[in-house]
Design a protein around this motif. Structure first.
Motif, PDB file in Angstrom:
ATOM      1  N   ILE A   8      25.410  10.612  32.978  1.00 43.82           N
ATOM      2  CA  ILE A   8      26.180  10.959  34.169  1.00 43.82           C
ATOM      3  C   ILE A   8      26.183  12.471  34.334  1.00 43.82           C
ATOM      4  O   ILE A   8      26.565  13.206  33.426  1.00 43.82           O
ATOM      5  CB  ILE A   8      27.615  10.427  34.076  1.00 43.82           C
ATOM      6  N   CYS A  13      29.445  14.324  39.561  1.00 47.86           N
ATOM      7  CA  CYS A  13      30.479  13.290  39.630  1.00 47.86           C
ATOM      8  C   CYS A  13      31.743  13.834  40.280  1.00 47.86           C
ATOM      9  O   CYS A  13      32.233  14.899  39.917  1.00 47.86           O
ATOM     10  CB  CYS A  13      30.795  12.774  38.220  1.00 47.86           C
ATOM     11  N   ILE A  14      32.253  13.081  41.249  1.00 47.33           N
ATOM     12  CA  ILE A  14      33.470  13.491  41.945  1.00 47.33           C
ATOM     13  C   ILE A  14      34.661  12.647  41.505  1.00 47.33           C
ATOM     14  O   ILE A  14      35.733  12.709  42.109  1.00 47.33           O
ATOM     15  CB  ILE A  14      33.294  13.415  43.480  1.00 47.33           C
ATOM     16  N   GLY A  15      34.465  11.849  40.463  1.00 45.95           N
ATOM     17  CA  GLY A  15      35.567  11.066  39.901  1.00 45.95           C
ATOM     18  C   GLY A  15      36.128  10.022  40.843  1.00 45.95           C
ATOM     19  O   GLY A  15      37.327   9.744  40.834  1.00 45.95           O
ATOM     20  N   CYS A  16      35.251   9.407  41.632  1.00 48.05           N
ATOM     21  CA  CYS A  16      35.725   8.458  42.639  1.00 48.05           C
ATOM     22  C   CYS A  16      36.159   7.123  42.034  1.00 48.05           C
ATOM     23  O   CYS A  16      36.768   6.301  42.697  1.00 48.05           O
ATOM     24  CB  CYS A  16      34.649   8.222  43.684  1.00 48.05           C
ATOM     25  N   ASN A  17      35.814   6.900  40.761  1.00 49.64           N
ATOM     26  CA  ASN A  17      36.229   5.703  40.015  1.00 49.64           C
ATOM     27  C   ASN A  17      35.502   4.426  40.431  1.00 49.64           C
ATOM     28  O   ASN A  17      35.913   3.334  40.064  1.00 49.64           O
ATOM     29  CB  ASN A  17      37.744   5.498  40.108  1.00 49.64           C
ATOM     30  N   CYS A  19      32.250   3.512  39.686  1.00 46.64           N
ATOM     31  CA  CYS A  19      31.434   2.897  38.626  1.00 46.64           C
ATOM     32  C   CYS A  19      32.278   2.171  37.565  1.00 46.64           C
ATOM     33  O   CYS A  19      31.895   1.066  37.158  1.00 46.64           O
ATOM     34  CB  CYS A  19      30.446   3.889  38.019  1.00 46.64           C
ATOM     35  N   LEU A  29      36.512   6.263  33.263  1.00 51.24           N
ATOM     36  CA  LEU A  29      36.847   7.570  33.820  1.00 51.24           C
ATOM     37  C   LEU A  29      37.595   8.353  32.741  1.00 51.24           C
ATOM     38  O   LEU A  29      38.608   7.883  32.221  1.00 51.24           O
ATOM     39  CB  LEU A  29      37.702   7.410  35.077  1.00 51.24           C
ATOM     40  N   ALA A  36      33.332  10.494  35.272  1.00 50.60           N
ATOM     41  CA  ALA A  36      32.921   9.252  34.621  1.00 50.60           C
ATOM     42  C   ALA A  36      32.199   9.543  33.308  1.00 50.60           C
ATOM     43  O   ALA A  36      31.530  10.569  33.161  1.00 50.60           O
ATOM     44  CB  ALA A  36      32.011   8.463  35.553  1.00 50.60           C
ATOM     45  N   CYS A  58      27.227   4.608  43.275  1.00 52.38           N
ATOM     46  CA  CYS A  58      27.723   5.986  43.169  1.00 52.38           C
ATOM     47  C   CYS A  58      27.411   6.743  44.464  1.00 52.38           C
ATOM     48  O   CYS A  58      26.261   6.826  44.864  1.00 52.38           O
ATOM     49  CB  CYS A  58      27.081   6.693  41.975  1.00 52.38           C
ATOM     50  N   PRO A  59      28.436   7.297  45.101  1.00 55.57           N
ATOM     51  CA  PRO A  59      28.222   7.946  46.407  1.00 55.57           C
ATOM     52  C   PRO A  59      27.466   9.271  46.315  1.00 55.57           C
ATOM     53  O   PRO A  59      26.968   9.757  47.325  1.00 55.57           O
ATOM     54  CB  PRO A  59      29.648   8.170  46.928  1.00 55.57           C
ATOM     55  N   VAL A  60      27.400   9.841  45.123  1.00 56.97           N
ATOM     56  CA  VAL A  60      26.739  11.143  44.996  1.00 56.97           C
ATOM     57  C   VAL A  60      25.531  11.101  44.046  1.00 56.97           C
ATOM     58  O   VAL A  60      25.016  12.136  43.625  1.00 56.97           O
ATOM     59  CB  VAL A  60      27.744  12.230  44.531  1.00 56.97           C
ATOM     60  N   ALA A  62      25.232  10.432  40.931  1.00 55.94           N
ATOM     61  CA  ALA A  62      25.465  11.194  39.692  1.00 55.94           C
ATOM     62  C   ALA A  62      24.997  10.442  38.454  1.00 55.94           C
ATOM     63  O   ALA A  62      24.875  11.033  37.388  1.00 55.94           O
ATOM     64  CB  ALA A  62      26.954  11.520  39.563  1.00 55.94           C
ATOM     65  N   ILE A  63      24.745   9.134  38.604  1.00 52.29           N
ATOM     66  CA  ILE A  63      24.349   8.335  37.441  1.00 52.29           C
ATOM     67  C   ILE A  63      22.834   8.259  37.392  1.00 52.29           C
ATOM     68  O   ILE A  63      22.192   7.797  38.336  1.00 52.29           O
ATOM     69  CB  ILE A  63      24.950   6.920  37.514  1.00 52.29           C
TER      70      ILE A  63
HETATM   71  S1  SF4 Z   1      30.574   6.343  40.980  1.00 50.85           S
HETATM   72 FE1  SF4 Z   1      29.596   8.356  40.694  1.00 50.85          FE
HETATM   73  S2  SF4 Z   1      31.064   9.855  41.506  1.00 50.85           S
HETATM   74 FE2  SF4 Z   1      32.174   7.920  41.215  1.00 50.85          FE
HETATM   75  S3  SF4 Z   1      33.083   8.090  39.180  1.00 50.85           S
HETATM   76 FE3  SF4 Z   1      31.106   7.050  38.912  1.00 50.85          FE
HETATM   77  S4  SF4 Z   1      29.610   8.712  38.475  1.00 50.85           S
HETATM   78 FE4  SF4 Z   1      31.466   9.650  39.319  1.00 50.85          FE
END
Ligand code: SF4
Length: 69
Positions: A8, A13-17, A19, A29, A36, A58-60, A62-63
């Motif tokens: 990750i 990661c914006i910590g959107c929770n 995943c 998280l 994450a 994941c919206p960005v 990041a994974i």
């Molecule tokens: S889905 Fe993406 S942005 Fe959201 S918590 Fe997981 S890694 Fe972070």
């Protein structure tokens, strides 16, 4: 044979929770950083469908899955 490893990007990661909600077996998280983390890697060297769904959700983006030798 190479083995997929889930990573990750902590900067992205914006910590959107999302995943951890989609695949709580693999993702969590971090309560101190609100980013994450990977709780455990897939055991059999394959990305299970639920995990792939979490990755795709994941919206960005990041994974990232990297192949390890
Ligand atoms: S889905 Fe993406 S942005 Fe959201 S918590 Fe997981 S890694 Fe972070």
């Amino acid at each position: 044979m190479s083995k997929p490893k889930i990573t990750i990007n902590q900067d992205k990661c914006i910590g959107c929770n999302t995943c951890p909600l989609v695949d709580p077996e693999v993702f969590a998280l971090d309560q101190s950083t609100y980013k994450a983390i990977v709780k455990q890697q897939p055991p059999d060297g394959q990305i299970p469908p639920q995990t792939q769904t979490a990755i795709d959700s994941c919206p960005v983006q990041a994974i990232v899955v990297v192949e390890e030798p």
